[in-house]
Design a protein around this motif. Structure first.
Motif, mmCIF file in Angstrom:
data_model
loop_
_atom_site.group_PDB
_atom_site.id
_atom_site.type_symbol
_atom_site.label_atom_id
_atom_site.label_comp_id
_atom_site.label_asym_id
_atom_site.label_seq_id
_atom_site.Cartn_x
_atom_site.Cartn_y
_atom_site.Cartn_z
ATOM 1 N N PHE A 60 0.815 -1.212 0.000
ATOM 2 C CA PHE A 60 0.000 0.000 0.000
ATOM 3 C C PHE A 60 0.846 1.257 0.000
ATOM 4 O O PHE A 60 1.949 1.289 0.529
ATOM 5 C CB PHE A 60 -0.902 0.043 1.240
ATOM 6 N N PHE A 61 0.287 2.309 -0.568
ATOM 7 C CA PHE A 61 0.850 3.650 -0.514
ATOM 8 C C PHE A 61 -0.326 4.582 -0.281
ATOM 9 O O PHE A 61 -1.246 4.644 -1.095
ATOM 10 C CB PHE A 61 1.575 3.984 -1.823
ATOM 11 N N VAL A 62 -0.317 5.288 0.857
ATOM 12 C CA VAL A 62 -1.407 6.203 1.214
ATOM 13 C C VAL A 62 -0.790 7.570 1.441
ATOM 14 O O VAL A 62 0.180 7.701 2.192
ATOM 15 C CB VAL A 62 -2.148 5.730 2.489
ATOM 16 N N ASN A 63 -1.321 8.596 0.764
ATOM 17 C CA ASN A 63 -0.799 9.944 0.953
ATOM 18 C C ASN A 63 -1.867 11.001 0.682
ATOM 19 O O ASN A 63 -2.950 10.692 0.197
ATOM 20 C CB ASN A 63 0.436 10.176 0.078
ATOM 21 N N ILE A 64 -1.512 12.240 1.011
ATOM 22 C CA ILE A 64 -2.339 13.396 0.698
ATOM 23 C C ILE A 64 -1.628 14.127 -0.434
ATOM 24 O O ILE A 64 -0.435 14.433 -0.326
ATOM 25 C CB ILE A 64 -2.473 14.345 1.924
ATOM 26 N N ASN A 65 -2.342 14.419 -1.526
ATOM 27 C CA ASN A 65 -1.703 15.107 -2.646
ATOM 28 C C ASN A 65 -1.714 16.619 -2.429
ATOM 29 O O ASN A 65 -2.175 17.113 -1.395
ATOM 30 C CB ASN A 65 -2.344 14.703 -3.983
ATOM 31 N N ASP A 66 -1.194 17.367 -3.410
ATOM 32 C CA ASP A 66 -1.085 18.828 -3.315
ATOM 33 C C ASP A 66 -2.438 19.515 -3.169
ATOM 34 O O ASP A 66 -2.521 20.631 -2.662
ATOM 35 C CB ASP A 66 -0.373 19.393 -4.547
ATOM 36 N N GLU A 67 -3.484 18.861 -3.636
ATOM 37 C CA GLU A 67 -4.825 19.448 -3.567
ATOM 38 C C GLU A 67 -5.564 19.074 -2.287
ATOM 39 O O GLU A 67 -6.713 19.435 -2.102
ATOM 40 C CB GLU A 67 -5.637 18.996 -4.786
ATOM 41 N N GLY A 68 -4.913 18.310 -1.406
ATOM 42 C CA GLY A 68 -5.532 17.921 -0.142
ATOM 43 C C GLY A 68 -6.431 16.703 -0.242
ATOM 44 O O GLY A 68 -7.215 16.438 0.662
ATOM 45 N N ASN A 69 -6.318 15.939 -1.326
ATOM 46 C CA ASN A 69 -7.108 14.722 -1.498
ATOM 47 C C ASN A 69 -6.339 13.518 -0.978
ATOM 48 O O ASN A 69 -5.110 13.475 -1.046
ATOM 49 C CB ASN A 69 -7.450 14.496 -2.972
ATOM 50 N N LEU A 70 -7.066 12.521 -0.482
ATOM 51 C CA LEU A 70 -6.457 11.285 0.008
ATOM 52 C C LEU A 70 -6.277 10.331 -1.170
ATOM 53 O O LEU A 70 -7.232 10.041 -1.887
ATOM 54 C CB LEU A 70 -7.355 10.650 1.069
ATOM 55 N N ILE A 71 -5.049 9.857 -1.369
ATOM 56 C CA ILE A 71 -4.738 8.917 -2.446
ATOM 57 C C ILE A 71 -4.420 7.572 -1.809
ATOM 58 O O ILE A 71 -3.553 7.478 -0.941
ATOM 59 C CB ILE A 71 -3.519 9.367 -3.271
ATOM 60 N N ILE A 72 -5.129 6.526 -2.232
ATOM 61 C CA ILE A 72 -4.862 5.165 -1.779
ATOM 62 C C ILE A 72 -4.450 4.357 -3.003
ATOM 63 O O ILE A 72 -5.201 4.264 -3.974
ATOM 64 C CB ILE A 72 -6.093 4.523 -1.120
ATOM 65 N N LYS A 73 -3.240 3.801 -2.946
ATOM 66 C CA LYS A 73 -2.746 2.942 -4.028
ATOM 67 C C LYS A 73 -2.376 1.601 -3.431
ATOM 68 O O LYS A 73 -1.875 1.533 -2.310
ATOM 69 C CB LYS A 73 -1.495 3.533 -4.683
ATOM 70 N N MET A 74 -2.633 0.550 -4.191
ATOM 71 C CA MET A 74 -2.157 -0.764 -3.786
ATOM 72 C C MET A 74 -1.692 -1.494 -5.029
ATOM 73 O O MET A 74 -2.223 -1.308 -6.117
ATOM 74 C CB MET A 74 -3.221 -1.558 -3.037
ATOM 75 N N GLU A 75 -0.644 -2.292 -4.850
ATOM 76 C CA GLU A 75 -0.107 -3.071 -5.952
ATOM 77 C C GLU A 75 0.512 -4.328 -5.380
ATOM 78 O O GLU A 75 1.291 -4.281 -4.435
ATOM 79 C CB GLU A 75 0.940 -2.264 -6.713
ATOM 80 N N GLN A 76 0.138 -5.460 -5.964
ATOM 81 C CA GLN A 76 0.670 -6.742 -5.523
ATOM 82 C C GLN A 76 1.065 -7.546 -6.751
ATOM 83 O O GLN A 76 0.275 -7.741 -7.665
ATOM 84 C CB GLN A 76 -0.361 -7.523 -4.721
ATOM 85 N N LYS A 77 2.303 -7.982 -6.745
ATOM 86 C CA LYS A 77 2.809 -8.856 -7.805
ATOM 87 C C LYS A 77 3.190 -10.167 -7.160
ATOM 88 O O LYS A 77 3.803 -10.188 -6.102
ATOM 89 C CB LYS A 77 4.042 -8.246 -8.464
ATOM 90 N N GLU A 78 2.830 -11.261 -7.812
ATOM 91 C CA GLU A 78 3.221 -12.569 -7.291
ATOM 92 C C GLU A 78 4.547 -12.941 -7.916
ATOM 93 O O GLU A 78 4.683 -13.011 -9.131
ATOM 94 C CB GLU A 78 2.161 -13.619 -7.610
ATOM 95 N N GLU A 79 5.522 -13.133 -7.073
ATOM 96 C CA GLU A 79 6.869 -13.488 -7.527
ATOM 97 C C GLU A 79 6.896 -14.937 -8.008
ATOM 98 O O GLU A 79 6.196 -15.787 -7.481
ATOM 99 C CB GLU A 79 7.855 -13.321 -6.373
ATOM 100 N N GLU A 80 7.735 -15.207 -9.005
ATOM 101 C CA GLU A 80 7.906 -16.572 -9.498
ATOM 102 C C GLU A 80 8.731 -17.354 -8.489
ATOM 103 O O GLU A 80 9.772 -16.909 -8.027
ATOM 104 C CB GLU A 80 8.609 -16.561 -10.856
ATOM 105 N N LYS A 81 8.261 -18.531 -8.137
ATOM 106 C CA LYS A 81 8.978 -19.387 -7.193
ATOM 107 C C LYS A 81 9.495 -20.610 -7.946
ATOM 108 O O LYS A 81 8.752 -21.265 -8.656
ATOM 109 C CB LYS A 81 8.045 -19.834 -6.063
ATOM 110 N N LYS A 82 10.780 -20.880 -7.763
ATOM 111 C CA LYS A 82 11.374 -22.050 -8.408
ATOM 112 C C LYS A 82 11.538 -23.128 -7.354
ATOM 113 O O LYS A 82 12.569 -23.221 -6.698
ATOM 114 C CB LYS A 82 12.717 -21.697 -9.042
ATOM 115 N N GLU A 83 10.523 -23.941 -7.206
ATOM 116 C CA GLU A 83 10.561 -24.992 -6.205
ATOM 117 C C GLU A 83 10.976 -26.330 -6.796
ATOM 118 O O GLU A 83 11.600 -27.138 -6.146
ATOM 119 C CB GLU A 83 9.194 -25.114 -5.518
ATOM 120 N N ASN A 84 10.615 -26.581 -8.052
ATOM 121 C CA ASN A 84 10.917 -27.859 -8.672
ATOM 122 C C ASN A 84 11.441 -27.587 -10.084
ATOM 123 O O ASN A 84 10.682 -27.230 -10.980
ATOM 124 C CB ASN A 84 9.658 -28.731 -8.706
ATOM 125 N N GLU A 85 12.734 -27.738 -10.293
ATOM 126 C CA GLU A 85 13.361 -27.455 -11.585
ATOM 127 C C GLU A 85 12.916 -28.422 -12.689
ATOM 128 O O GLU A 85 13.032 -28.116 -13.860
ATOM 129 C CB GLU A 85 14.888 -27.483 -11.446
#
Length: 138
Positions: free
Chosen positions: A54-79
């Motif tokens: 998450f990234f939560v902030n107040i912008n220059d105009e005084g608005n609340l910005i909520i951002k979220m980003e999730q990436k699933e990492e590649e897992k090498k468990e069985n070659e």
């Protein structure tokens, strides 16, 4: 005067999405907005996400910005295993909330617990103005 029109335009966008065939199909997280005499509370459903997502902030105009980003990492468990089909998991969301005039923007706090981002927006304490004064007689 209190601004009561601070809920996001997200709801209108979702309702009108069927009218515009060029928009991609998206699913926005569920949002709850609550109020008591001292605070507003915004809750955003985000199961499986951590505070680092998450990234939560107040912008220059005084608005609340909520951002979220999730990436699933590649897992090498069985070659020795190879994919016949693989669907990537990626979640990205951004929301701007226009805050009411009575929010103490310097005291906003946020936390993530049990898959819910909770943003607490304290209200500005109203000071009662005493009107006692001398009146000049003319």
């Amino acid at each position: 005067m209190q601004n009561n029109y601070w809920l996001p335009e997200l709801f209108n966008d979702l309702m009108n999405a069927g009218l515009n065939a060029t928009k991609p199909c998206t699913t926005a997280p569920a949002i709850n907005v609550m109020e008591n005499e001292n605070t507003y509370v915004v809750q955003l459903a985000a199961p499986g996400l951590k505070k680092e997502d998450f990234f939560v902030n107040i912008n220059d105009e005084g608005n609340l910005i909520i951002k979220m980003e999730q990436k699933e990492e590649e897992k090498k468990e069985n070659e020795k295993m190879h994919y016949l089909r693989r669907e990537f998991s990626y979640t990205k969301y951004e929301q701007t909330l226009i805050l009411p005039d009575d929010v103490a923007k310097e005291n906003i706090s946020a936390k993530v617990s049990d898959g819910i981002l909770t943003v607490t927006l304290p209200k500005i304490e109203e000071t009662k103005v005493k009107v006692a004064r001398s009146i000049e007689i003319g």
